[in-house]
Design a protein around this motif. Structure first.
Motif, short mmCIF file in Angstrom:
data_model
loop_
_atom_site.label_atom_id
_atom_site.label_comp_id
_atom_site.label_asym_id
_atom_site.label_seq_id
_atom_site.Cartn_x
_atom_site.Cartn_y
_atom_site.Cartn_z
N ILE A 43 0.88 -1.17 0.00
CA ILE A 43 0.00 0.00 0.00
C ILE A 43 0.92 1.22 0.00
N HIS A 44 0.73 2.07 -0.98
CA HIS A 44 1.50 3.32 -1.08
C HIS A 44 0.62 4.47 -0.63
N VAL A 45 1.14 5.33 0.20
CA VAL A 45 0.45 6.54 0.64
C VAL A 45 1.20 7.72 0.03
N GLY A 46 0.47 8.52 -0.74
CA GLY A 46 1.09 9.66 -1.40
C GLY A 46 1.74 9.32 -2.73
N TRP A 47 1.22 8.28 -3.40
CA TRP A 47 1.74 7.90 -4.71
C TRP A 47 0.74 7.02 -5.44
N GLN A 48 0.62 7.24 -6.73
CA GLN A 48 -0.13 6.36 -7.64
C GLN A 48 0.67 6.25 -8.94
N PRO A 49 0.61 5.11 -9.61
CA PRO A 49 1.29 4.98 -10.89
C PRO A 49 0.78 6.03 -11.88
N GLY A 50 1.67 6.75 -12.49
CA GLY A 50 1.30 7.72 -13.52
C GLY A 50 0.78 9.05 -13.02
N ALA A 51 0.60 9.21 -11.72
CA ALA A 51 0.09 10.48 -11.19
C ALA A 51 1.22 11.49 -11.08
N ASP A 52 0.90 12.74 -11.34
CA ASP A 52 1.89 13.81 -11.24
C ASP A 52 2.03 14.34 -9.82
N ALA A 53 1.01 14.19 -8.99
CA ALA A 53 1.01 14.75 -7.64
C ALA A 53 0.78 13.65 -6.61
N ALA A 54 1.27 13.89 -5.40
CA ALA A 54 1.01 12.98 -4.29
C ALA A 54 -0.26 13.38 -3.55
N LEU A 76 -3.44 10.81 -2.70
CA LEU A 76 -3.48 9.71 -3.66
C LEU A 76 -2.75 8.51 -3.09
N CYS A 77 -3.35 7.34 -3.22
CA CYS A 77 -2.78 6.11 -2.67
C CYS A 77 -2.93 4.99 -3.69
N TYR A 78 -2.23 3.90 -3.43
CA TYR A 78 -2.25 2.77 -4.36
C TYR A 78 -2.03 1.48 -3.58
N ALA A 79 -2.88 0.50 -3.80
CA ALA A 79 -2.73 -0.83 -3.20
C ALA A 79 -2.45 -1.82 -4.32
N GLU A 80 -1.60 -2.79 -4.04
CA GLU A 80 -1.23 -3.76 -5.07
C GLU A 80 -1.11 -5.16 -4.48
N ALA A 81 -1.61 -6.13 -5.23
CA ALA A 81 -1.46 -7.54 -4.89
C ALA A 81 -0.94 -8.25 -6.13
#
Length: 154
Positions: A43-54, A76-81
């Motif tokens: 889980i990423h906090v303050g990042w998404q693939p391809g996003a310009d801003a956190a 912006l956040c991102y979860a990955e499995a």
């Protein structure tokens, strides 16, 4: 210098997720990946693939007299499995379960009454949007780019 609740809110969100028992086996990452992580769930906090801003934010005066300001922002956040197999259904189920645990961690409970306020850093925070990403490359991967929207008074 801009006054903002963003730094404290991001730190609090990271702390809440890192303390959540259901996420103990998940890498909780502050921002983008800097190294090759070995765990298959992140889980990423303050990042998404391809996003310009956190984080995107907007401020306005709270009322007449300009004594306080309202701040609305989205983290912006991102979860990955991912796994070495081709079972996309399993990865989808797994990533949505991860985000479900995040939703649960942000709900008020007797044990965590300040969770929806990110430990008092904002007036309220909640999960508001998501985009599913799927890929088959050296195994299956499902990612869910999501947003935690916050309202603060500064």
């Amino acid at each position: 210098m801009m006054t903002s609740r963003v730094p404290a809110a991001v730190d609090a969100l990271l702390a809440i997720l890192r303390a959540a028992p259901a996420l103990a086996e998940v890498d909780i990452v502050d921002g983008p990946v800097a190294v090759n992580l070995t765990r298959l769930r992140r889980i990423h906090v303050g990042w998404q693939p391809g996003a310009d801003a956190a984080v995107s934010l907007e401020q306005s005066f709270n009322g007449a007299g300009a004594r306080t300001r309202d701040e609305a922002f989205t983290i912006l956040c991102y979860a990955e499995a991912r796994a070495g197999d081709k079972d996309m259904q399993a990865r989808r189920t797994e990533v949505f379960a991860l985000v479900g645990e995040i939703e649960q961690a942000l709900r008020a409970t007797n044990a965590a009454p300040a969770a929806p306020t990110l430990s008092g850093t904002v007036l309220w925070a909640h999960l508001t949007a998501g985009d599913l990403i799927q890929a088959q490359a050296e195994g299956s991967l499902a990612g869910l780019a999501f947003a935690v929207t916050c309202q603060a008074r500064i």
